[in-house]
Motif scaffolding. Sequence first.
Motif, mmCIF file in Angstrom:
data_model
loop_
_atom_site.group_PDB
_atom_site.id
_atom_site.type_symbol
_atom_site.label_atom_id
_atom_site.label_comp_id
_atom_site.label_asym_id
_atom_site.label_seq_id
_atom_site.Cartn_x
_atom_site.Cartn_y
_atom_site.Cartn_z
ATOM 1 N N ARG A 1 32.372 -28.271 -52.073
ATOM 2 C CA ARG A 1 33.334 -28.083 -50.981
ATOM 3 C C ARG A 1 33.782 -26.627 -50.862
ATOM 4 N NH1 ARG A 1 35.610 -32.702 -48.782
ATOM 5 N NH2 ARG A 1 35.240 -34.663 -49.919
ATOM 6 N N LYS A 2 33.689 -25.872 -51.964
ATOM 7 C CA LYS A 2 34.201 -24.495 -51.979
ATOM 8 C C LYS A 2 33.102 -23.447 -51.870
ATOM 9 C CE LYS A 2 38.062 -25.956 -54.905
ATOM 10 N NZ LYS A 2 38.710 -25.807 -56.229
ATOM 11 N N ILE A 3 31.903 -23.859 -51.494
ATOM 12 C CA ILE A 3 30.796 -22.896 -51.380
ATOM 13 C C ILE A 3 31.071 -21.917 -50.244
ATOM 14 C CG2 ILE A 3 28.361 -22.624 -50.748
ATOM 15 C CD1 ILE A 3 27.794 -25.224 -52.173
ATOM 16 N N GLU B 1 29.809 -33.531 -45.869
ATOM 17 C CA GLU B 1 28.974 -34.733 -45.924
ATOM 18 C C GLU B 1 28.407 -34.953 -47.320
ATOM 19 O OE1 GLU B 1 27.288 -34.747 -41.303
ATOM 20 O OE2 GLU B 1 26.143 -33.795 -42.919
ATOM 21 N N LEU B 2 27.875 -33.890 -47.929
ATOM 22 C CA LEU B 2 27.267 -34.048 -49.249
ATOM 23 C C LEU B 2 28.329 -34.313 -50.318
ATOM 24 C CD1 LEU B 2 24.682 -34.079 -50.851
ATOM 25 C CD2 LEU B 2 24.908 -31.631 -51.230
ATOM 26 N N ALA B 3 29.462 -33.630 -50.206
ATOM 27 C CA ALA B 3 30.536 -33.848 -51.182
ATOM 28 C C ALA B 3 31.039 -35.291 -51.125
ATOM 29 C CB ALA B 3 31.677 -32.871 -50.915
ATOM 30 N N GLU B 4 31.185 -35.836 -49.932
ATOM 31 C CA GLU B 4 31.638 -37.224 -49.793
ATOM 32 C C GLU B 4 30.611 -38.198 -50.364
ATOM 33 O OE1 GLU B 4 32.497 -37.695 -45.670
ATOM 34 O OE2 GLU B 4 34.518 -36.829 -45.839
ATOM 35 N N TRP B 5 29.319 -37.902 -50.165
ATOM 36 C CA TRP B 5 28.273 -38.765 -50.732
ATOM 37 C C TRP B 5 28.326 -38.745 -52.256
ATOM 38 C CZ3 TRP B 5 23.906 -38.303 -53.842
ATOM 39 C CH2 TRP B 5 23.049 -39.408 -53.845
ATOM 40 N N ASP C 1 30.363 -33.762 -64.158
ATOM 41 C CA ASP C 1 30.530 -35.071 -63.537
ATOM 42 C C ASP C 1 30.472 -34.929 -62.023
ATOM 43 O OD1 ASP C 1 33.218 -34.651 -62.410
ATOM 44 O OD2 ASP C 1 33.914 -34.733 -64.468
ATOM 45 N N ALA C 2 30.278 -36.051 -61.329
ATOM 46 C CA ALA C 2 30.044 -36.023 -59.884
ATOM 47 C C ALA C 2 31.238 -35.470 -59.119
ATOM 48 C CB ALA C 2 29.699 -37.430 -59.397
ATOM 49 N N LYS C 3 32.453 -35.805 -59.534
ATOM 50 C CA LYS C 3 33.631 -35.341 -58.810
ATOM 51 C C LYS C 3 33.801 -33.833 -58.935
ATOM 52 C CE LYS C 3 36.157 -39.698 -59.023
ATOM 53 N NZ LYS C 3 37.394 -40.407 -59.450
ATOM 54 N N ARG C 4 33.500 -33.298 -60.100
ATOM 55 C CA ARG C 4 33.574 -31.847 -60.290
ATOM 56 C C ARG C 4 32.501 -31.145 -59.463
ATOM 57 N NH1 ARG C 4 33.210 -28.695 -66.135
ATOM 58 N NH2 ARG C 4 33.726 -26.602 -65.345
ATOM 59 N N SER C 5 31.322 -31.752 -59.398
ATOM 60 C CA SER C 5 30.245 -31.182 -58.580
ATOM 61 C C SER C 5 30.618 -31.199 -57.099
ATOM 62 C CB SER C 5 28.952 -31.973 -58.799
ATOM 63 O OG SER C 5 28.541 -31.911 -60.144
ATOM 64 N N ALA C 6 31.245 -32.297 -56.665
ATOM 65 C CA ALA C 6 31.659 -32.400 -55.265
ATOM 66 C C ALA C 6 32.693 -31.344 -54.926
ATOM 67 C CB ALA C 6 32.200 -33.791 -54.996
ATOM 68 N N ALA C 7 33.641 -31.106 -55.856
ATOM 69 C CA ALA C 7 34.664 -30.086 -55.622
ATOM 70 C C ALA C 7 34.045 -28.699 -55.505
ATOM 71 C CB ALA C 7 35.688 -30.119 -56.758
#
Length: 274
Positions: free
Chosen positions: A166-168, A134-138, A157-163
């Motif tokens: 997702r892998k936590i 949910e947070l990665a998609e946001w 950047d936001a996309k790198r943070s989202a990736a």
Amino acid sequence: MSYSLDSGAIEKVQTLVLSQFLEEKLSSVDCPAAVIPAGASIESLERLSLERFRFRGKMQTASIEDFARYSTGYAEEGTRCFINADEMRAVSVFNLGTLVNPGHADNTALLALKKTAPYSSLLSINGERHTQKELAEWLEDWAENLLGFDAEGAVLDAKRSAAAIRKISIESIQKADFEDQDFSGKRSLMESVEARTQDIMPVAFEFKCVPFEGLKERPFKLRLSIIGGDRPTLVLRIVQLEAQQEDMAVEFRDLLVEKFKDSQVETFIGAFTA
């Protein structure tokens, strides 16, 4: 010979007397009106005329520019604007009048600012618990508004943070200490939980957006918290949100005061009820 009047006759007499009294009073008013016999009520004849007796109405908008243009266009001496900065609302009253000659205060313009889509989304996620997905998609949805920061302050950047989110994975480490003596024993158990990811982990974010139409763009700082468990739960919280809201209220008030600076509209801080 004696005469007696029943209740119906008495009521008719009262109606006739009242109607005559009202007709005399109505002869001196500016707006045309008539007395309706049934119950001796008063009915305005304004709706039968081609034009209104006086201008009145309520204009509503979410645009500061349109509100200011309309208010200055209809402003005359005595026009006042009441600014409620806490609620991001303002109302201009064009026929308030004076203490000696008060107006009806029913010709107004109302400004009620609306939250922009990015700001509404930011508020909706503030303090809420989310899964990694949910947070990665946001973060991906609002990548144009976001920047992430790692523990050292480096920009992500936001996309790198989202990736990375997702892998936590959650690692749990237990440590047990034992101590035995002749007549006593002691045991301690410690558990540490650590969130790890294969990528660089963001710890904070900056979200830039225009919160309300007409206000300037501003940055909002976000702190990321991770709650351990079978699956990690993530929480984003806006840092000093109340202080940001106070700043926006001051900006809104100052903007309207500046808009009416050289007009006949007097500005006041507060709410107004006629």
